[in-house]
Structure formats: structure tokens, C-alpha cells
Write a protein that holds these residues in place. Structure first.
Motif, PDB file in Angstrom:
ATOM      1  N   ARG A  94     -18.539  15.361 -13.485  1.00  0.00           N
ATOM      2  CA  ARG A  94     -17.871  14.922 -11.930  1.00  0.00           C
ATOM      3  C   ARG A  94     -16.414  15.294 -12.958  1.00  0.00           C
ATOM      4  NH1 ARG A  94     -18.760  10.868  -7.711  1.00  0.00           N
ATOM      5  NH2 ARG A  94     -17.776   9.425  -9.083  1.00  0.00           N
ATOM      6  N   TYR A 109      -6.491   8.713  -3.325  1.00  0.00           N
ATOM      7  CA  TYR A 109      -6.725   7.321  -3.168  1.00  0.00           C
ATOM      8  C   TYR A 109      -6.617   6.286  -3.885  1.00  0.00           C
ATOM      9  CZ  TYR A 109     -10.465   3.739  -2.652  1.00  0.00           C
ATOM     10  OH  TYR A 109     -10.820   2.468  -3.120  1.00  0.00           O
ATOM     11  N   ASP A 142     -14.222  11.584 -13.960  1.00  0.00           N
ATOM     12  CA  ASP A 142     -15.522  10.383 -14.234  1.00  0.00           C
ATOM     13  C   ASP A 142     -14.694   9.620 -15.345  1.00  0.00           C
ATOM     14  OD1 ASP A 142     -17.089  10.340 -11.598  1.00  0.00           O
ATOM     15  OD2 ASP A 142     -18.680  10.922 -12.301  1.00  0.00           O
ATOM     16  N   ASN A 188     -16.822  -1.710  -8.750  1.00  0.00           N
ATOM     17  CA  ASN A 188     -17.801  -0.592  -8.054  1.00  0.00           C
ATOM     18  C   ASN A 188     -18.489  -1.952  -7.042  1.00  0.00           C
ATOM     19  OD1 ASN A 188     -17.215   1.034  -9.538  1.00  0.00           O
ATOM     20  ND2 ASN A 188     -18.651   2.216  -9.238  1.00  0.00           N
ATOM     21  N   LEU A 212     -26.864   6.116  -2.687  1.00  0.00           N
ATOM     22  CA  LEU A 212     -27.687   7.296  -2.509  1.00  0.00           C
ATOM     23  C   LEU A 212     -28.893   7.612  -3.844  1.00  0.00           C
ATOM     24  CD1 LEU A 212     -24.515   9.816  -4.043  1.00  0.00           C
ATOM     25  CD2 LEU A 212     -25.550   9.781  -1.786  1.00  0.00           C
ATOM     26  N   ASN A 261     -21.119   6.970  -3.184  1.00  0.00           N
ATOM     27  CA  ASN A 261     -21.254   6.217  -4.285  1.00  0.00           C
ATOM     28  C   ASN A 261     -22.949   6.262  -4.813  1.00  0.00           C
ATOM     29  OD1 ASN A 261     -18.727   3.820  -2.225  1.00  0.00           O
ATOM     30  ND2 ASN A 261     -18.299   5.451  -4.359  1.00  0.00           N
ATOM     31  N   LEU A 262     -23.430   6.000  -6.032  1.00  0.00           N
ATOM     32  CA  LEU A 262     -24.188   5.957  -6.394  1.00  0.00           C
ATOM     33  C   LEU A 262     -25.513   5.550  -5.856  1.00  0.00           C
ATOM     34  CD1 LEU A 262     -26.066   7.408  -8.847  1.00  0.00           C
ATOM     35  CD2 LEU A 262     -25.432   5.098 -10.155  1.00  0.00           C
ATOM     36  N   PHE A 304     -24.323  13.003 -13.222  1.00  0.00           N
ATOM     37  CA  PHE A 304     -23.140  13.370 -12.973  1.00  0.00           C
ATOM     38  C   PHE A 304     -23.658  13.779 -14.317  1.00  0.00           C
ATOM     39  CE2 PHE A 304     -22.743  14.849  -9.338  1.00  0.00           C
ATOM     40  CZ  PHE A 304     -22.323  13.612  -8.161  1.00  0.00           C
ATOM     41  N   VAL A 322     -12.636   9.242  -2.289  1.00  0.00           N
ATOM     42  CA  VAL A 322     -11.532  10.029  -3.428  1.00  0.00           C
ATOM     43  C   VAL A 322     -11.539  11.980  -3.269  1.00  0.00           C
ATOM     44  CG1 VAL A 322     -11.993  10.638  -5.972  1.00  0.00           C
ATOM     45  CG2 VAL A 322     -12.454   7.965  -5.690  1.00  0.00           C
ATOM     46  N   SER A 356      -9.730   1.270  -9.175  1.00  0.00           N
ATOM     47  CA  SER A 356      -9.823   2.841  -9.127  1.00  0.00           C
ATOM     48  C   SER A 356      -8.493   3.240  -9.642  1.00  0.00           C
ATOM     49  CB  SER A 356     -10.485   3.726  -8.640  1.00  0.00           C
ATOM     50  OG  SER A 356      -9.557   3.909  -6.883  1.00  0.00           O
ATOM     51  N   SER A 389      -8.656  -1.694  -5.256  1.00  0.00           N
ATOM     52  CA  SER A 389      -9.233  -1.254  -6.286  1.00  0.00           C
ATOM     53  C   SER A 389      -8.889  -0.910  -7.624  1.00  0.00           C
ATOM     54  CB  SER A 389     -10.024   0.735  -5.222  1.00  0.00           C
ATOM     55  OG  SER A 389     -10.625   1.303  -6.801  1.00  0.00           O
ATOM     56  N   GLN A 439     -28.931  13.731  -8.404  1.00  0.00           N
ATOM     57  CA  GLN A 439     -27.539  14.462  -9.064  1.00  0.00           C
ATOM     58  C   GLN A 439     -27.364  13.810 -10.083  1.00  0.00           C
ATOM     59  OE1 GLN A 439     -26.553  17.911  -7.402  1.00  0.00           O
ATOM     60  NE2 GLN A 439     -29.121  17.855  -7.012  1.00  0.00           N
ATOM     61  N   ARG A 486     -20.322   0.946 -15.345  1.00  0.00           N
ATOM     62  CA  ARG A 486     -19.780   1.002 -14.196  1.00  0.00           C
ATOM     63  C   ARG A 486     -20.021  -0.295 -13.709  1.00  0.00           C
ATOM     64  NH1 ARG A 486     -17.754   5.554 -15.075  1.00  0.00           N
ATOM     65  NH2 ARG A 486     -17.058   7.086 -13.672  1.00  0.00           N
TER      66      ARG A 486
HETATM   67  C1  WQD Z   1     -20.318   5.466  -9.840  1.00  0.00           C
HETATM   68  C2  WQD Z   1     -21.583   6.416 -10.847  1.00  0.00           C
HETATM   69  C3  WQD Z   1     -20.846   9.088 -11.798  1.00  0.00           C
HETATM   70  C4  WQD Z   1     -23.340   9.737  -7.401  1.00  0.00           C
HETATM   71  C5  WQD Z   1     -15.849   5.197  -7.098  1.00  0.00           C
HETATM   72  C6  WQD Z   1     -14.335   5.198  -6.598  1.00  0.00           C
HETATM   73  C7  WQD Z   1     -13.773   3.604  -7.219  1.00  0.00           C
HETATM   74  C8  WQD Z   1     -15.041   2.916  -5.675  1.00  0.00           C
HETATM   75  C9  WQD Z   1     -16.074   3.012  -6.050  1.00  0.00           C
HETATM   76  C10 WQD Z   1     -13.569   2.246  -3.736  1.00  0.00           C
HETATM   77  C11 WQD Z   1     -21.070   6.867 -11.791  1.00  0.00           C
HETATM   78  C12 WQD Z   1     -22.574   8.422 -11.275  1.00  0.00           C
HETATM   79  C13 WQD Z   1     -22.709   8.939  -8.752  1.00  0.00           C
HETATM   80  C14 WQD Z   1     -23.984  10.798  -7.887  1.00  0.00           C
HETATM   81  C15 WQD Z   1     -23.883   9.869 -10.227  1.00  0.00           C
HETATM   82  N1  WQD Z   1     -14.743   3.231  -4.590  1.00  0.00           N
HETATM   83  N2  WQD Z   1     -23.202   9.298  -9.992  1.00  0.00           N
HETATM   84  N3  WQD Z   1     -24.107  10.726  -8.907  1.00  0.00           N
HETATM   85  O1  WQD Z   1     -17.004   6.746  -9.014  1.00  0.00           O
HETATM   86  O2  WQD Z   1     -17.585   4.480  -9.888  1.00  0.00           O
HETATM   87  O3  WQD Z   1     -15.670   4.541  -8.107  1.00  0.00           O
HETATM   88  O4  WQD Z   1     -16.112   4.096  -6.027  1.00  0.00           O
HETATM   89  O5  WQD Z   1     -12.474   1.521  -3.960  1.00  0.00           O
HETATM   90  O6  WQD Z   1     -12.490   3.900  -6.238  1.00  0.00           O
HETATM   91  O7  WQD Z   1     -13.780   5.482  -7.637  1.00  0.00           O
HETATM   92  O8  WQD Z   1     -18.300   5.486  -7.721  1.00  0.00           O
HETATM   93  O9  WQD Z   1     -20.700   5.604  -7.788  1.00  0.00           O
HETATM   94  O10 WQD Z   1     -18.761   7.263  -7.403  1.00  0.00           O
HETATM   95  O11 WQD Z   1     -20.070   6.225  -9.198  1.00  0.00           O
HETATM   96  O12 WQD Z   1     -24.233  10.601 -10.753  1.00  0.00           O
HETATM   97  O13 WQD Z   1     -24.640  10.967  -6.785  1.00  0.00           O
HETATM   98  O14 WQD Z   1     -22.288   6.420 -10.649  1.00  0.00           O
HETATM   99  O15 WQD Z   1     -20.813   9.338 -12.076  1.00  0.00           O
HETATM  100  O16 WQD Z   1     -20.708   7.105 -12.859  1.00  0.00           O
HETATM  101  P1  WQD Z   1     -16.424   5.505  -8.630  1.00  0.00           P
HETATM  102  P2  WQD Z   1     -19.457   6.024  -8.197  1.00  0.00           P
END
Ligand code: WQD
Length: 324
Positions: A281, A140, A284, A169, A192, A188-189, A207, A78, A118, A116, A205, A220
Motif C-alpha cells: 500500500r 489525516y 506504508d 495501533n 479486517l 485497519n488490519l 499489503f 487516511v 501517524s 496519533s 489482502q 506495527r
Molecule cells: C497495519 C498493518 C498494513 C490492512 C493507520 C493510521 C494510523 C492509525 C492506525 C489512527 C500495515 C497492513 C492493513 C490490510 C494489510 N489510525 N495491512 N492489509 O496503516 O499502521 O495506521 O491506522 O490513528 O493513524 O495510519 O494501520 O491497520 O491500516 O495497517 O496488510 O487490509 O497492516 O500494511 O503494515 P496503519 P493499518
């Protein structure tokens, strides 16, 4: 009759290639290896090249007597899409046009497309069904929505039948620990959290914890990558049986919070996972999870693996990579 898998060396692609081969299907992978990893293919036949190369696509489809395509090849960050949008218009959207042109020139008229959730952006209501408003909030997501429209129009002009699968997700790793996600390029969460749990990074971190959710953190719909692989096989079979073009959500229908992931990972790891609450973030949504009933009705597919399966398989996979 072979299945051409573009982007098969990627996360979901490699798990799908492995399942197809385990089922005895003939598979040929087209991947630029720009972001994919050959090792994840476990010896599947690979052509290193670009979906933008129409002549290569046509030649590959003819030489391997390809009956259908699963199209994974795309950039998926993204943040990168907002700082370098041209990469996403060229690779994701124009690449899909060139892929379709090459496929149709070889007479291939069936495609399963990796879309996706998204594309829904910040949903007005949950659970999200396929008729929810399409409101992409980044390049994206817009590229995925546009790719869906391109394929839909190829259905009108050239009888290309396609199934667009809107993943929620994607997470986890193969249950036997043989393949998994490459965490070097992800934001992605789940990966991480595994990095922090394994001491490879600092605290996670989180968010924001002031969302209107039970524990204040984002919710999610986390779906296991092996469940996604099964859905792609079901979509291939649906098209082979003459199914009409359609768009389907791939989710569990269950929402889980960031704290849920942290708690289950701590339980799996046997110790707390360090994290700190930071600012939300931008962009979100608070709550995103699927209404997965259409995929069950049309494909006879439902998710079978749980959030614990996701956490356990992801932790085991990443731990194995750290120790290698
Ligand atoms: C998940 C949750 C964050 C990271 C994205 C794309 C989507 C798809 C999946 C491809 C949210 C929280 C995240 C961090 C956090 N990708 N978070 N700290 O944003 O739901 O979707 O990836 O198709 O298209 O948009 O996934 O894993 O980034 O976040 O707190 O370091 O975890 O706020 O609630 P997301 P994500």
C-alpha cells in the motif's frame, strides 16, 4: 466536577467513558453520532451535537461544571483524508479551535487530546520517541499534527494545559466482550483479519511481503484499547495535579507483523485465516513501534495487555456481533 468527552461514542472514546464511569467519575459525552454509536455509551449522559458549536460547548461546560475535556472527536481515515481533505480541515482542525474557544469561554483549561503516531510518517529510526521528526504523509496525519500545534498555542495565549497522546495501533475490545470496535467503517488490519476469520469477508489482502522485516510483512505496535483508556485517565489526573502540557506516545514498545496477527488469529479461531499477498500500500512504512518510556515516566502508565489479549478480545467481540 465532570469530564467532557468529545467523540465518546467512538471506539477508544467509548472504552474510556466506560472506565471513567466505573471509577465513579462524572462524565458528559458530546458526540454528533455521525460515526459514533449511542449503544456503545452504555447509558452515559450524551449531548448530540458538534464540537464546532462553540455556544453548545460553552453551555455544556458551564451546566455540568466541567473541569477537563478528553477530545476524541475527529475523522480518522487516511484514504478519505486524501480524497476529501476539506472534511478533515473543517472537522478535525477547525473543530478543535471551536472546542477550545467554547471551553475557555467557560473557564475550562485542561484537555487530553487524542493524537496519533501517524504524525511521525515513515520514521527514520525505531523505536520512535516523542522528539522524532514530525513528517505527516497524509491529510489525516497532518490534521493531527496541526491539532497538537493549535492546542500548544492555546497554552501560550490562554493557559490551556493539554496532554497530546500519540496512539500507535489501537486494537482489541473490552475483555468482558461488552463493547468493541465497529468494523463497518474501518480499514485497519485487526478488524479486517477478524472479518476473514469469521467468514464475513474474502481473504485478507496482505499489503506486501517484501519489506525488510523477518517475515517480509509490515510491523506495527498494536496496543489494546483498554490500555489506552487507562492512559487517558492517568493523563486527566496528571493535569488535575497541575502537570504541564506535554506530548506522549502510547504504545507497547513491541512490534508485531501482519503474519503475527494472522497466525495468532488462526490459533484463536482454531482454523487458518484466508489471506493473499498483494502489492504494497502506497505510503506504508515497513516498521513502526514506540519508545513508550516517556508515558511511564510522566504518567506512571505502561501497557499491560498483550497481542494475544488483543486478538482474543477482538475475535470474541466480532464473533458476538456476527451471531447477533
Ligand atoms: C497495519 C498493518 C498494513 C490492512 C493507520 C493510521 C494510523 C492509525 C492506525 C489512527 C500495515 C497492513 C492493513 C490490510 C494489510 N489510525 N495491512 N492489509 O496503516 O499502521 O495506521 O491506522 O490513528 O493513524 O495510519 O494501520 O491497520 O491500516 O495497517 O496488510 O487490509 O497492516 O500494511 O503494515 P496503519 P493499518
Amino acid at each position: 466536577m465532570a469530564i467532557l468527552v468529545t467523540g465518546g461514542a467512538g471506539f477508544i472514546g467509548s472504552h474510556t467513558v466506560r472506565l471513567l464511569r466505573a471509577l465513579g467519575r462524572e462524565v458528559i459525552v458530546l458526540d454528533s453520532l455521525e460515526r459514533g454509536h449511542k449503544k456503545a455509551l452504555l447509558g452515559a449522559e450524551l449531548i448530540v451535537g458538534s464540537i464546532n458549536d462553540e455556544a453548545l460547548v460553552e453551555k455544556t461546560c458551564r451546566q455540568h461544571n466541567v473541569s477537563a475535556i478528553i477530545h476524541f472527536a475527529a475523522y480518522k481515515s487516511v484514504g478519505e483524508s486524501m480524497s476529501s481533505p476539506g472534511m478533515y480541515w473543517n472537522n478535525n482542525v477547525a473543530g478543535t479551535v471551536h472546542l477550545a474557544e467554547g471551553a475557555l469561554a467557560a473557564g475550562v483549561q485542561q484537555m487530553v487530546f487524542s493524537s496519533s503516531a501517524s504524525v511521525y510518517g515513515n520514521p527514520r529510526t525505531t523505536p520512535i520517541a516523542e522528539d522524532a521528526e514530525i513528517r505527516p504523509e497524509n491529510v489525516y496525519a497532518e490534521s493531527k499534527a496541526t491539532m497538537e500545534r493549535v492546542l500548544s498555542w492555546y497554552g501560550e495565549t490562554h493557559d490551556l494545559r493539554s496532554v497530546s497522546l500519540r496512539y500507535f495501533n489501537a486494537a482489541g475490545a473490552s475483555l468482558d466482550g461488552v463493547i468493541g470496535e465497529n468494523w463497518s467503517v474501518t480499514t485497519n488490519l485487526v478488524p479486517l483479519v477478524m472479518k476473514a476469520a469469521l467468514g464475513v469477508s474474502g481473504p485478507v489482502q496482505v499489503f506486501g511481503n517484501d519489506y525488510p522485516t523477518p517475515d517480509g510483512t509490515g510491523i506495527r505496535d498494536y496496543i489494546h484499547v483498554e490500555d489506552l483508556a487507562r492512559a487517558h485517565v492517568a493523563a486527566l489526573d496528571y493535569l488535575a495535579a497541575g502537570g504541564a502540557s506535554t506530548t506522549l506516545n502510547l504504545g507497547t514498545g513491541v512490534g508485531s507483523s501482519v503474519i503475527d496477527i494472522l497466525d495468532r488469529t488462526a490459533n484463536e479461531a482454531g482454523h487458518e485465516v484466508p489471506y493473499e499477498i498483494v502489492e504494497r500500500r502506497v505510503g506504508d512504512p515497513a516498521v513502526v513501534f514506540a519508545d513508550p518510556s516517556a508515558a511511564e515516566r510522566v504518567l506512571g502508565w505502561t501497557s499491560k495487555l498483550t497481542l494475544d489479549d488483543i486478538v482474543q478480545s477482538a475475535h470474541a467481540w466480532h464473533a458476538s456481533q456476527v451471531s447477533n
